[in-house]
Design a protein around this motif. Structure first.
Motif, PDB file in Angstrom:
ATOM      1  N   GLU A  48      -7.491  -5.049  -2.966  1.00  0.00           N
ATOM      2  CA  GLU A  48      -7.747  -4.581  -1.601  1.00  0.00           C
ATOM      3  C   GLU A  48      -7.440  -5.681  -0.583  1.00  0.00           C
ATOM      4  N   ASP A  88      -6.010   1.777 -10.506  1.00  0.00           N
ATOM      5  CA  ASP A  88      -4.898   1.721 -11.465  1.00  0.00           C
ATOM      6  C   ASP A  88      -4.202   0.366 -11.413  1.00  0.00           C
ATOM      7  N   ARG A 147       0.825  -1.198   0.000  1.00  0.00           N
ATOM      8  CA  ARG A 147       0.000   0.000   0.000  1.00  0.00           C
ATOM      9  C   ARG A 147       0.871   1.264   0.000  1.00  0.00           C
ATOM     10  N   LEU A 166      -0.219   5.748  -7.543  1.00  0.00           N
ATOM     11  CA  LEU A 166      -1.193   4.848  -8.171  1.00  0.00           C
ATOM     12  C   LEU A 166      -2.364   4.630  -7.219  1.00  0.00           C
ATOM     13  N   THR A 167      -3.538   4.465  -7.805  1.00  0.00           N
ATOM     14  CA  THR A 167      -4.729   4.117  -7.031  1.00  0.00           C
ATOM     15  C   THR A 167      -4.955   2.621  -7.121  1.00  0.00           C
ATOM     16  N   VAL A 168      -5.875   2.136  -6.262  1.00  0.00           N
ATOM     17  CA  VAL A 168      -6.224   0.712  -6.313  1.00  0.00           C
ATOM     18  C   VAL A 168      -6.789   0.347  -7.684  1.00  0.00           C
ATOM     19  N   ARG A 195       2.625   1.730  -3.361  1.00  0.00           N
ATOM     20  CA  ARG A 195       1.659   2.156  -4.374  1.00  0.00           C
ATOM     21  C   ARG A 195       1.360   3.646  -4.253  1.00  0.00           C
ATOM     22  N   MET A 196       1.142   4.092  -3.030  1.00  0.00           N
ATOM     23  CA  MET A 196       0.819   5.506  -2.831  1.00  0.00           C
ATOM     24  C   MET A 196       2.018   6.397  -3.187  1.00  0.00           C
TER      25      MET A 196
END
Length: 280
Positions: free
Chosen positions: A45, A32, A20, A28-30, A23-24
């Motif tokens: 998730e 993406d 997580r 990037l978003t979930v 990614r942040m």
């Protein structure tokens, strides 16, 4: 499924939080990540939340984690912490499952009924045709001619001439051909069809769906085992850890690379044993 299959060992905590945070940092978003990896949002998730219970077998979890780690350029060794558990596949008894012996018995009964019905139709027709041929055969006749000249009472009798005898014999009609045995068609139906054979050199999770949409098998198969399915009983197949599985259709080894994504192969099987990519 045992609890050991659903939890990470204490030696590798925080892999989801690591995913997580990275990614942040990458912006990037979930959504993406799900789009790039072609995963469902709930799977991404669950990986970040380390909710392994929603993701199935450990072999699937490790494959999805490695795909996510490669996307974020993180060490894939972080995915090795998923526990293997006790290695026993779950006991699955779907309502639409039919035992192989029951399927073979149903096929044999269907063919037997076909043979009996064919015999009931063919035998009376043959008997009726045989009787008609025998009745239409002309009777053999012979005619004897006599000299019709009357002898005078006072004359001496003349020596009798040889009397011609004419015999006629009608041409024998050809007999109707015997009805072909009904078992020939049944034998052609009993020819061995193409089969699907899977040999496992490593642990892999398989899911097999039949033509009616029912689940034929879903299990964790151990290395060194194999599975065989008759043609016509399999419509779709999903394989985890596909690199450790050799798939043969009618004796021909198939290339699974065209069906793989993140070391998971998905393909369909036609009635003649042909493999094709399957949509997710």
């Amino acid at each position: 499924m045992s609890s050991s299959n659903q939890t990470m060992p204490a030696s590798s905590p925080g892999v989801g939080e690591h995913l997580r945070a990275t990614r942040m940092e990458a912006g990037l978003t979930v959504a993406d990540v799900a789009s790039r990896l072609r995963m469902q949002l709930r799977v991404v998730e669950a990986l970040e939340a380390e909710n392994w219970a929603k993701l199935g077998a450990p072999v699937f979890i490790r494959g999805q984690l490695r795909s996510y780690l490669r996307l974020l350029k993180l060490p894939e060794s972080l995915a090795d912490g998923v526990a293997d558990g006790d290695g026993r596949p779950p006991d699955l008894t779907p309502r639409t499952y039919t035992p192989p012996m029951q399927r073979m018995l149903d096929k044999a009964m269907g063919r037997a009924v076909y043979v009996v019905i064919t015999a009931l139709i063919a035998v009376p027709v043959w008997v009726a045709t045989r009787s008609h041929v025998d009745d239409s055969r002309p009777a053999e006749t012979a005619s004897l001619g006599l000299d019709g000249d009357l002898q005078n009472a006072g004359d001496e009798p003349r020596p009798a001439r040889p009397t011609p005898v004419t015999a006629s014999l009608g041409a024998l009609p050809k007999r109707a051909p015997l009805a072909q045995p009904a078992t020939e068609s049944a034998a052609s139906d009993a020819q061995v069809q193409a089969s699907l054979l899977m040999r496992f050199s490593g642990d892999s999770w398989i899911e097999v769906i039949g033509p009616d949409g029912g689940q034929v098998e879903q299990a964790l198969v151990r290395a060194g085992q194999e599975r065989r399915f008759d043609a016509g009983t399999v419509a779709r197949v999903k394989l985890g850890n596909a690199n450790a599985v050799e798939v043969s259709s009618d004796g021909d080894v198939q290339d699974l690379s065209r069906f793989q994504r993140a070391n998971v192969a998905r393909f369909t099987v036609s009635s003649d044993g042909t493999l094709a990519p399957a949509s997710e």
